[in-house]
Design a protein around this motif. Structure first.
Motif, PDB file in Angstrom:
ATOM      1  N   GLU A  67     -40.365  32.763 -42.612  1.00 17.57           N
ATOM      2  CA  GLU A  67     -41.370  31.728 -43.362  1.00 17.57           C
ATOM      3  C   GLU A  67     -41.432  31.799 -44.769  1.00 17.57           C
ATOM      4  O   GLU A  67     -41.698  30.841 -45.466  1.00 17.57           O
ATOM      5  N   ALA A  68     -41.372  32.915 -45.150  1.00 18.09           N
ATOM      6  CA  ALA A  68     -41.542  33.321 -46.643  1.00 18.09           C
ATOM      7  C   ALA A  68     -40.156  33.470 -47.456  1.00 18.09           C
ATOM      8  O   ALA A  68     -40.139  33.377 -48.672  1.00 18.09           O
ATOM      9  N   LYS A  69     -39.163  32.854 -46.787  1.00 18.57           N
ATOM     10  CA  LYS A  69     -37.722  32.808 -47.216  1.00 18.57           C
ATOM     11  C   LYS A  69     -37.350  34.186 -47.801  1.00 18.57           C
ATOM     12  O   LYS A  69     -36.567  34.082 -48.917  1.00 18.57           O
ATOM     13  N   LYS A  70     -37.590  35.107 -47.176  1.00 20.26           N
ATOM     14  CA  LYS A  70     -37.438  36.510 -47.760  1.00 20.26           C
ATOM     15  C   LYS A  70     -36.534  37.161 -46.624  1.00 20.26           C
ATOM     16  O   LYS A  70     -35.939  38.557 -47.018  1.00 20.26           O
ATOM     17  N   ASN A  71     -36.457  36.674 -45.606  1.00 14.82           N
ATOM     18  CA  ASN A  71     -35.952  37.680 -44.461  1.00 14.82           C
ATOM     19  C   ASN A  71     -35.140  36.815 -43.529  1.00 14.82           C
ATOM     20  O   ASN A  71     -35.447  35.445 -43.549  1.00 14.82           O
ATOM     21  N   SER A  72     -34.177  37.294 -43.023  1.00 14.24           N
ATOM     22  CA  SER A  72     -33.247  36.556 -41.962  1.00 14.24           C
ATOM     23  C   SER A  72     -32.823  37.292 -41.052  1.00 14.24           C
ATOM     24  O   SER A  72     -32.823  38.695 -41.088  1.00 14.24           O
ATOM     25  N   SER A  73     -32.411  36.710 -39.816  1.00 14.59           N
ATOM     26  CA  SER A  73     -31.903  37.679 -38.630  1.00 14.59           C
ATOM     27  C   SER A  73     -30.776  36.799 -37.946  1.00 14.59           C
ATOM     28  O   SER A  73     -30.887  35.434 -37.915  1.00 14.59           O
ATOM     29  N   LEU A  74     -29.891  37.584 -37.432  1.00 17.04           N
ATOM     30  CA  LEU A  74     -28.772  37.197 -36.404  1.00 17.04           C
ATOM     31  C   LEU A  74     -28.918  37.843 -35.207  1.00 17.04           C
ATOM     32  O   LEU A  74     -28.823  38.920 -35.152  1.00 17.04           O
ATOM     33  N   HIS A  75     -28.898  37.047 -34.109  1.00 13.37           N
ATOM     34  CA  HIS A  75     -29.127  37.498 -32.762  1.00 13.37           C
ATOM     35  C   HIS A  75     -28.072  37.115 -32.183  1.00 13.37           C
ATOM     36  O   HIS A  75     -27.663  35.927 -31.928  1.00 13.37           O
ATOM     37  N   ILE A  76     -27.186  37.876 -31.295  1.00 13.80           N
ATOM     38  CA  ILE A  76     -26.469  37.515 -30.312  1.00 13.80           C
ATOM     39  C   ILE A  76     -26.585  38.079 -29.027  1.00 13.80           C
ATOM     40  O   ILE A  76     -27.005  39.046 -28.846  1.00 13.80           O
ATOM     41  N   THR A  77     -26.695  36.887 -28.204  1.00 14.47           N
ATOM     42  CA  THR A  77     -27.008  37.140 -26.756  1.00 14.47           C
ATOM     43  C   THR A  77     -25.557  37.678 -26.082  1.00 14.47           C
ATOM     44  O   THR A  77     -24.822  37.026 -26.116  1.00 14.47           O
ATOM     45  N   ALA A  78     -25.854  38.762 -25.037  1.00 20.55           N
ATOM     46  CA  ALA A  78     -24.767  38.899 -24.186  1.00 20.55           C
ATOM     47  C   ALA A  78     -23.364  39.178 -25.139  1.00 20.55           C
ATOM     48  O   ALA A  78     -22.393  38.128 -24.784  1.00 20.55           O
ATOM     49  N   THR A  79     -23.165  40.181 -25.785  1.00 22.11           N
ATOM     50  CA  THR A  79     -22.096  40.361 -26.623  1.00 22.11           C
ATOM     51  C   THR A  79     -20.769  40.193 -25.884  1.00 22.11           C
ATOM     52  O   THR A  79     -20.832  40.559 -24.797  1.00 22.11           O
ATOM     53  N   GLN A  80     -19.797  39.939 -26.579  1.00 20.28           N
ATOM     54  CA  GLN A  80     -18.422  39.952 -26.047  1.00 20.28           C
ATOM     55  C   GLN A  80     -17.530  40.655 -26.916  1.00 20.28           C
ATOM     56  O   GLN A  80     -17.894  40.990 -28.058  1.00 20.28           O
ATOM     57  N   THR A  81     -16.388  41.313 -26.356  1.00 20.32           N
ATOM     58  CA  THR A  81     -15.494  42.005 -27.503  1.00 20.32           C
ATOM     59  C   THR A  81     -14.955  41.260 -28.504  1.00 20.32           C
ATOM     60  O   THR A  81     -14.561  41.936 -29.610  1.00 20.32           O
ATOM     61  N   THR A  82     -15.135  39.895 -28.392  1.00 18.63           N
ATOM     62  CA  THR A  82     -14.781  38.886 -29.593  1.00 18.63           C
ATOM     63  C   THR A  82     -15.593  39.150 -30.416  1.00 18.63           C
ATOM     64  O   THR A  82     -15.307  38.284 -31.686  1.00 18.63           O
ATOM     65  N   ASP A  83     -16.940  39.492 -30.403  1.00 19.75           N
ATOM     66  CA  ASP A  83     -17.813  39.561 -31.493  1.00 19.75           C
ATOM     67  C   ASP A  83     -17.843  40.674 -32.350  1.00 19.75           C
ATOM     68  O   ASP A  83     -18.418  40.661 -33.389  1.00 19.75           O
ATOM     69  N   VAL A  84     -16.846  41.403 -32.088  1.00 22.84           N
ATOM     70  CA  VAL A  84     -16.563  42.685 -33.164  1.00 22.84           C
ATOM     71  C   VAL A  84     -16.241  42.290 -34.359  1.00 22.84           C
ATOM     72  O   VAL A  84     -15.353  41.283 -34.708  1.00 22.84           O
ATOM     73  N   GLY A  85     -16.856  42.768 -35.425  1.00 29.22           N
ATOM     74  CA  GLY A  85     -16.605  42.626 -36.729  1.00 29.22           C
ATOM     75  C   GLY A  85     -17.601  43.178 -37.346  1.00 29.22           C
ATOM     76  O   GLY A  85     -18.710  43.593 -37.191  1.00 29.22           O
ATOM     77  N   THR A  86     -17.917  42.860 -38.915  1.00 27.21           N
ATOM     78  CA  THR A  86     -18.999  42.993 -39.849  1.00 27.21           C
ATOM     79  C   THR A  86     -19.668  41.584 -40.011  1.00 27.21           C
ATOM     80  O   THR A  86     -19.122  40.848 -40.679  1.00 27.21           O
TER      81      THR A  86
END
Lengths: 110, 117
Positions: A67-86
């Motif tokens: 809301e304050a535009k100072k933070n953010s998040s990324l959520h991955i549901t049920a990860t897969q091996t293809t999600d590997v990375g930075t």
């Protein structure tokens, strides 16, 4: 100087588990972008968030902008091996250029 | 699909030598950037370029660095006298627009791995 901080630095999950990475800035961000870098590759744009409180979804990925535009998040549901990375967040503090966080390295075991 | 291309993919140079890293941004893009990434670390901003001049540069981008857009397509990064700590992956990026609130995604090239020995 202006910084974009990202946690955790590293996360190892089992395939099927969820994953979340968090991004915080000391200053208000004009917008925030998320990039994924596969091992040995280059950053690839995932999404941009602009509005306060914005939530966007891409299949199993959910992106939020605080809301304050100072933070953010990324959520991955049920990860897969293809999600590997930075996963990097990149913010624009004020009118300066894109500033990257240190990234969260995700390892997914089958 | 248009892409940013960088050459060479790997450059090895002796300490003190000059190197030029080359990039061809996407043709209709207006903003160009150089970033570097030391192995295992974050992507660090070096410089942004718009309308044939530097629009912003970081503390890393000191007098040993320079950028040029010598013709309508190439965008180069020159490091005048390389040091061991300049060893890193150097990424070129371009975007159609670059300044908030209009800035859009940055398209990255594959990078040039610079090794200073």
């Amino acid at each position: 100087g202006q910084q974009v901080m990202q946690i955790p630095q590293y996360q190892h999950v089992q395939e099927g588990e969820d994953f979340t990475t968090y991004c915080n800035s000391s200053t208000t961000l004009s917008n925030i972008q998320w990039y994924k870098q596969r091992p040995g590759g280059h950053p690839v744009f995932l999404i941009q968030l602009v509005k306060s409180g914005e939530v966007k979804k891409q299949k199993r990925l959910t992106f939020q902008f605080g809301e304050a535009k100072k933070n953010s998040s990324l959520h991955i549901t049920a990860t897969q091996t293809t999600d590997v990375g930075t996963y990097f967040c990149a913010g624009t503090p004020g009118y300066s250029t894109l500033t990257f966080g240190k990234g969260t390295m995700l390892l997914v075991s089958p | 699909e248009p892409e940013v291309t960088q050459t060479p993919s790997h450059q090895v140079t002796q300490m003190g030598q000059e190197v030029i890293l080359r990039c061809v941004p996407i043709s209709n893009h207006l903003y160009f950037y150089w970033y570097r990434q030391i192995l295992g670390q974050k992507v660090e901003f070096l410089v942004s370029f718009y309308n044939n001049e530097i629009s912003e540069k970081s503390e890393i981008f000191d007098d040993q660095f320079s950028v040029e857009r010598p013709d309508g397509s190439n965008f180069t990064l020159k490091i005048r006298s390389t040091k061991l700590e300049d060893s890193a992956m150097y990424f070129c990026a371009s975007s159609p627009r670059g300044r908030p609130p209009m800035n859009t995604e940055a398209f990255f090239g594959q990078g040039t791995r610079l090794t200073v020995v």
